[in-house]
Write an enzyme that holds these catalytic residues in place. Sequence first.
Site, PDB file in Angstrom:
ATOM      1  N   ASP A 267       0.848  -1.185   0.000  1.00  0.00           N
ATOM      2  CA  ASP A 267       0.000   0.000   0.000  1.00  0.00           C
ATOM      3  C   ASP A 267       0.881   1.232   0.000  1.00  0.00           C
ATOM      4  O   ASP A 267       2.084   1.156   0.148  1.00  0.00           O
ATOM      5  CB  ASP A 267      -0.860   0.015   1.270  1.00  0.00           C
ATOM      6  CG  ASP A 267      -2.011  -0.963   1.159  1.00  0.00           C
ATOM      7  OD1 ASP A 267      -2.193  -1.530   0.071  1.00  0.00           O
ATOM      8  OD2 ASP A 267      -2.711  -1.158   2.171  1.00  0.00           O
TER       9      ASP A 267
ATOM     10  N   MET B 282     -10.671   6.387   9.528  1.00  0.00           N
ATOM     11  CA  MET B 282     -11.141   7.055   8.308  1.00  0.00           C
ATOM     12  C   MET B 282     -12.253   8.057   8.606  1.00  0.00           C
ATOM     13  O   MET B 282     -13.193   8.196   7.822  1.00  0.00           O
ATOM     14  CB  MET B 282     -11.633   6.011   7.281  1.00  0.00           C
ATOM     15  CG  MET B 282     -10.524   5.068   6.850  1.00  0.00           C
ATOM     16  SD  MET B 282     -11.099   3.660   5.885  1.00  0.00           S
ATOM     17  CE  MET B 282     -11.654   2.534   7.165  1.00  0.00           C
TER      18      MET B 282
ATOM     19  N   LYS C 154      -3.670   3.398  -3.209  1.00  0.00           N
ATOM     20  CA  LYS C 154      -4.509   4.458  -3.779  1.00  0.00           C
ATOM     21  C   LYS C 154      -3.926   5.796  -3.387  1.00  0.00           C
ATOM     22  O   LYS C 154      -3.546   6.008  -2.256  1.00  0.00           O
ATOM     23  CB  LYS C 154      -5.926   4.371  -3.222  1.00  0.00           C
ATOM     24  CG  LYS C 154      -6.664   3.158  -3.662  1.00  0.00           C
ATOM     25  CD  LYS C 154      -8.123   3.256  -3.209  1.00  0.00           C
ATOM     26  CE  LYS C 154      -8.828   1.928  -3.383  1.00  0.00           C
ATOM     27  NZ  LYS C 154      -8.267   0.880  -2.505  1.00  0.00           N
TER      28      LYS C 154
HETATM   29  N1  SAH Z   1      -5.282  -1.572   8.452  1.00  0.00           N
HETATM   30  C1  SAH Z   1      -5.037  -0.260   9.010  1.00  0.00           C
HETATM   31  C2  SAH Z   1      -6.193   0.676   8.790  1.00  0.00           C
HETATM   32  C3  SAH Z   1      -6.454   0.977   7.348  1.00  0.00           C
HETATM   33  S1  SAH Z   1      -7.793   2.073   7.105  1.00  0.00           S
HETATM   34  C4  SAH Z   1      -4.714  -0.410  10.497  1.00  0.00           C
HETATM   35  O1  SAH Z   1      -4.884  -1.493  11.049  1.00  0.00           O
HETATM   36  O2  SAH Z   1      -4.239   0.548  11.093  1.00  0.00           O
HETATM   37  C5  SAH Z   1      -6.958   3.624   6.974  1.00  0.00           C
HETATM   38  C6  SAH Z   1      -7.249   4.446   8.188  1.00  0.00           C
HETATM   39  O3  SAH Z   1      -6.444   3.987   9.258  1.00  0.00           O
HETATM   40  C7  SAH Z   1      -6.910   5.902   8.054  1.00  0.00           C
HETATM   41  O4  SAH Z   1      -7.934   6.621   7.426  1.00  0.00           O
HETATM   42  C8  SAH Z   1      -6.776   6.292   9.502  1.00  0.00           C
HETATM   43  O5  SAH Z   1      -8.021   6.462  10.115  1.00  0.00           O
HETATM   44  C9  SAH Z   1      -6.137   5.070  10.088  1.00  0.00           C
HETATM   45  N2  SAH Z   1      -4.680   5.200  10.150  1.00  0.00           N
HETATM   46  C10 SAH Z   1      -3.765   4.461   9.526  1.00  0.00           C
HETATM   47  N3  SAH Z   1      -2.518   4.836   9.891  1.00  0.00           N
HETATM   48  C11 SAH Z   1      -2.674   5.840  10.761  1.00  0.00           C
HETATM   49  C12 SAH Z   1      -1.774   6.638  11.516  1.00  0.00           C
HETATM   50  N4  SAH Z   1      -0.450   6.468  11.444  1.00  0.00           N
HETATM   51  N5  SAH Z   1      -2.284   7.565  12.342  1.00  0.00           N
HETATM   52  C13 SAH Z   1      -3.607   7.748  12.452  1.00  0.00           C
HETATM   53  N6  SAH Z   1      -4.498   7.025  11.761  1.00  0.00           N
HETATM   54  C14 SAH Z   1      -4.045   6.081  10.942  1.00  0.00           C
END
Ligand code: SAH
Length: 503
Positions: free
Chosen positions: A38, A175, A60
Amino acid sequence: MSARPGVVYLVGAGPGDPALITVRALELIETADVVLHDRLIPPGVLDAARSDAELIDVGKRPGAEGIAQGEIEELMIERARAGRSVVRLKGGDPFTFGRGGEEAEALADADVPFEVVPGVTAGVAAPAYAGIPVTHRDEASAVAFVTGHEDPEKEESAIDWEALAAFPGTLVVYMGVKRLPEIADRLVAAGRSPDEPAAAVERGTMSDQRTVSAPLGELAAAADEAGLRPPAIVVVGPVAARRDAIGWLQRRPLHGRRVVVTRARAQASGLARTLAALGADVVELPAIRVEPRIDADEVRRAVDDIYSYALVCLTSANGVQLLFEAMAAVGRDARALSNATVAAIGPGTAAALREHGVIADVVPEESVAEALVEALEGTEVEGRPVLVARAAEAREVLPDALRERGAEVDVVALYETIAERPDADAIEAAQEADYVTFTSSSTVRNFLTAVGDRFPHGARVVSIGAITSAAARDAGLEVHAEAERHDIDGLVEALLADASRNE
Ligand code: SAH
């Protein structure tokens, strides 16, 4: 098609801090034939991949079409059927809002073997780095992970806001920043108190993490005012107020300080890691690179004759590493030094020798040539062969002093330090630096050449010792702090002391 398909690993890369990747994830990245990743994966983790691995960015981009989900699944299946091992690398945890479930199903349907490697999910890690425990013995016995971004094709909301508002515990919304006003409104309309503590954590666990705290009813406005952008995690619940007591990130001694590391990349990681662990925002801008010369004739000759030297002097950890490489190339090891007195210029060089099984006989406390000359005063050198193994460009203090005492000195250059081409992004980031660190005269000279007129004049300069400081002053720089011990720990200590004086 090969008889046995390769395995596909659905792997979590953690939330952003490269140190929060799992051991298993790193192991798989190191051995994979193919890595499908990703966009939001921690900086540097792909460096661990094999140089011949196929790296495919399937992420994306905001506002742009990414590769369709079906295509990603096809790619994984196709590569695995060709017998290749595939790492499908996702931010955070692969099964938490990462579509990892769908990918696993597609693999199962296709009869492709797969494994799942959980990762540290942002919903737990971002709050933790902001000082918010998602559960708490007194305040939250449950936690709900919620998506704030639903499939836009859905007719009705899949999220039961009434039930969520009534949920007896912490709400962690992924998100959700873009739709934060609606989310907060819906929760409040459904009965959650607008006064309930809440927070939004942007780019959690990364060096530029930001947190906005406000009561639920005001969070959207506060986040908007701060210009908060994805990726961010929204936390709703009494635990969000614990931040005042628990926030630990900002208490680290170098929090909020940007520090430039100019050391050669191969050596910089220790310094960069130590500074980052103290909370610094580290910019690596290597000014030099070490170019081994162990194939040079003079090095070969010295190694062939290594038994004959009465004294062998080493002036850097690099030199030690390369001398042993040169010896290994002709089937020699530490025993070749058994007749010689071995001298190291300082504790760092002595430590490198120890790793190769040699305890240095002579080690001055201060890592400068003058100190080594003094420490060698009790060593008989008159008429004896001495080897000084070092960098190509170095001062002549040590060989001159030994010759004056009647030694037959061979000076051999094991490596050259070569100016590194500067990275434009790193130079840009360095403009806002609070500190620039110099670990040798050659880093000073080459750094200045590399940045030209873009030296960050607002930054304070920290040097590893008197010789480096002199080189900096010669180049027109002011030196704000100098290490007492001329090694990396000494440099870090000097920087810390200066930072606490200049809060
Ligand atoms: N699989 C990922 C989540 C993917 S969805 C996980 O387990 O963390 C993508 C969302 O994850 C983003 O829109 C945000 O809400 C959150 N996210 C991912 N990385 C982040 C970070 N470093 N800080 C804050 N939110 C994060």
